[in-house]
Scaffold this motif. Structure first.
Motif, PDB file in Angstrom:
ATOM      1  N   GLN A  82      -8.162  52.917  37.988  1.00 55.79           N
ATOM      2  CA  GLN A  82      -8.214  51.715  39.023  1.00 55.79           C
ATOM      3  C   GLN A  82      -7.431  51.981  40.264  1.00 55.79           C
ATOM      4  N   GLY A  83      -6.958  53.073  40.434  1.00 49.64           N
ATOM      5  CA  GLY A  83      -6.136  53.475  41.734  1.00 49.64           C
ATOM      6  C   GLY A  83      -6.653  53.132  43.046  1.00 49.64           C
ATOM      7  N   LEU A  84      -5.804  52.673  43.985  1.00 51.18           N
ATOM      8  CA  LEU A  84      -6.331  52.404  45.381  1.00 51.18           C
ATOM      9  C   LEU A  84      -5.785  53.288  46.416  1.00 51.18           C
ATOM     10  N   VAL A  85      -5.172  54.459  46.034  1.00 52.05           N
ATOM     11  CA  VAL A  85      -4.452  55.156  47.080  1.00 52.05           C
ATOM     12  C   VAL A  85      -5.550  56.211  47.516  1.00 52.05           C
ATOM     13  N   PRO A  96      -2.065  65.476  45.474  1.00 47.35           N
ATOM     14  CA  PRO A  96      -1.166  66.344  44.857  1.00 47.35           C
ATOM     15  C   PRO A  96      -1.792  67.623  44.153  1.00 47.35           C
ATOM     16  N   ASP A  97      -1.199  68.779  43.943  1.00 49.24           N
ATOM     17  CA  ASP A  97      -1.627  69.771  43.410  1.00 49.24           C
ATOM     18  C   ASP A  97      -1.139  69.445  41.866  1.00 49.24           C
ATOM     19  N   VAL A  98      -2.171  69.166  40.869  1.00 52.95           N
ATOM     20  CA  VAL A  98      -1.685  68.839  39.631  1.00 52.95           C
ATOM     21  C   VAL A  98      -1.567  70.085  38.666  1.00 52.95           C
ATOM     22  N   GLY A  99      -1.877  71.341  39.139  1.00 54.08           N
ATOM     23  CA  GLY A  99      -1.732  72.405  38.113  1.00 54.08           C
ATOM     24  C   GLY A  99      -2.822  72.864  37.135  1.00 54.08           C
ATOM     25  N   LEU A 100      -4.121  72.407  37.864  1.00 48.17           N
ATOM     26  CA  LEU A 100      -5.196  72.835  37.001  1.00 48.17           C
ATOM     27  C   LEU A 100      -5.367  74.246  37.129  1.00 48.17           C
ATOM     28  N   THR A 101      -5.979  74.920  35.830  1.00 51.30           N
ATOM     29  CA  THR A 101      -6.476  76.235  35.783  1.00 51.30           C
ATOM     30  C   THR A 101      -8.006  76.248  36.517  1.00 51.30           C
ATOM     31  N   GLU A 102      -8.255  77.391  36.918  1.00 51.50           N
ATOM     32  CA  GLU A 102      -9.659  77.304  37.378  1.00 51.50           C
ATOM     33  C   GLU A 102     -10.777  76.811  36.245  1.00 51.50           C
ATOM     34  N   ALA A 103     -10.477  76.965  35.095  1.00 52.67           N
ATOM     35  CA  ALA A 103     -11.681  76.514  33.861  1.00 52.67           C
ATOM     36  C   ALA A 103     -11.338  75.129  34.001  1.00 52.67           C
ATOM     37  N   GLU A 104     -10.107  74.646  34.127  1.00 57.54           N
ATOM     38  CA  GLU A 104      -9.934  73.207  34.017  1.00 57.54           C
ATOM     39  C   GLU A 104     -10.667  72.352  35.432  1.00 57.54           C
ATOM     40  N   ALA A 105     -10.454  73.189  36.505  1.00 56.36           N
ATOM     41  CA  ALA A 105     -10.986  72.560  37.713  1.00 56.36           C
ATOM     42  C   ALA A 105     -12.535  72.465  37.351  1.00 56.36           C
ATOM     43  N   LEU A 106     -13.142  73.485  36.911  1.00 58.23           N
ATOM     44  CA  LEU A 106     -14.752  73.519  36.563  1.00 58.23           C
ATOM     45  C   LEU A 106     -14.924  72.154  35.668  1.00 58.23           C
ATOM     46  N   ASP A 107     -14.211  72.224  34.656  1.00 60.67           N
ATOM     47  CA  ASP A 107     -14.340  70.847  33.751  1.00 60.67           C
ATOM     48  C   ASP A 107     -14.239  69.623  34.251  1.00 60.67           C
ATOM     49  N   GLY A 144      -3.776  61.708  34.935  1.00 56.33           N
ATOM     50  CA  GLY A 144      -3.400  60.689  35.744  1.00 56.33           C
ATOM     51  C   GLY A 144      -4.056  60.459  36.891  1.00 56.33           C
ATOM     52  N   CYS A 145      -5.400  60.870  37.123  1.00 55.38           N
ATOM     53  CA  CYS A 145      -6.068  60.850  38.329  1.00 55.38           C
ATOM     54  C   CYS A 145      -6.379  59.305  38.681  1.00 55.38           C
ATOM     55  N   GLY A 146      -6.613  58.666  37.702  1.00 53.09           N
ATOM     56  CA  GLY A 146      -6.734  57.083  37.647  1.00 53.09           C
ATOM     57  C   GLY A 146      -5.484  56.291  38.529  1.00 53.09           C
ATOM     58  N   THR A 147      -4.538  56.981  38.595  1.00 53.05           N
ATOM     59  CA  THR A 147      -3.398  56.416  39.206  1.00 53.05           C
ATOM     60  C   THR A 147      -3.621  56.035  40.671  1.00 53.05           C
ATOM     61  N   CYS A 148      -4.412  57.060  41.098  1.00 54.23           N
ATOM     62  CA  CYS A 148      -4.718  57.068  42.780  1.00 54.23           C
ATOM     63  C   CYS A 148      -6.169  56.828  43.015  1.00 54.23           C
ATOM     64  N   HIS A 149      -7.310  56.999  41.986  1.00 55.22           N
ATOM     65  CA  HIS A 149      -8.691  56.905  42.336  1.00 55.22           C
ATOM     66  C   HIS A 149      -9.216  55.884  41.295  1.00 55.22           C
ATOM     67  N   ILE A 150     -10.276  55.198  41.801  1.00 56.04           N
ATOM     68  CA  ILE A 150     -11.099  54.606  40.832  1.00 56.04           C
ATOM     69  C   ILE A 150     -12.100  55.594  40.531  1.00 56.04           C
TER      70      ILE A 150
END
Length: 124
Positions: free
Chosen positions: A60-63, A104-115, A46-52
Motif C-alpha cells: 500500500q505504499g505511496l512513494v 532502489p536496486d534491490v539486488g535481484l538476480t536475472e531469474a528473480e527479475a523475470l519472476d 518490500g516492494c509494497g513499501t513504495c508501491h500499491i
C-alpha cells in the motif's frame, strides 16, 4: 491543407495507435517466469513499501506509482517500451536506466527479475 494530411496519416497508422490493440508484453506471464515466485519476491523485498500492488494486501505504499495494469501499460519508468526484457532490466538496474530516480536496486538476480516481471504482467 495538403501539409496536414501526411502527418495525420502517419499518426493514424502508427503501430499501437488503435485503442483495441493490446499494449504491453506479447508473452503470457507464465512464459516469462514463475508467477508465484515473483509474488513472493515482491513481498520479501518490500516492494509494497513504495508501491500499491494488486493481489498483495500489504502493498500500500505511496512513494512510487501504483503497479496496477502493468500488463497493459506501454511505457516503463517513463522511458522504456513495456516488454518483459525491459521490465527485467528496470528491476535489475533502475539507477542505470534512469539515474537519480527513487527506485532502489534491490539486488535481484536475472531469474528473480523475470519472476517479478511475470507477476507484474498478470496485472491486467
Amino acid at each position: 491543407m495538403r501539409s496536414l494530411i501526411l502527418p495525420l496519416l502517419v499518426v493514424l497508422f502508427l503501430p499501437g495507435y488503435w485503442p483495441d490493440e493490446k499494449p504491453g508484453p506479447s508473452e503470457r506471464a507464465d512464459e516469462i517466469g514463475d508467477i508465484s515466485a515473483g509474488r513472493a519476491l515482491i513481498v520479501a523485498n518490500g516492494c509494497g513499501t513504495c508501491h500499491i500492488i494488486p493481489g498483495i494486501d500489504t502493498a500500500q505504499g505511496l512513494v512510487g506509482p501504483p503497479l496496477n495494469h502493468m500488463a497493459r501499460r506501454r511505457i516503463i519508468a517513463g522511458v522504456m517500451q513495456n516488454t518483459p526484457a525491459n521490465m527485467a532490466q528496470w528491476l535489475l538496474a533502475p539507477q542505470q536506466v534512469v539515474p537519480g530516480n527513487a527506485m532502489p536496486d534491490v539486488g535481484l538476480t536475472e531469474a528473480e527479475a523475470l519472476d517479478v516481471t511475470a507477476y507484474l504482467y498478470t496485472l491486467e
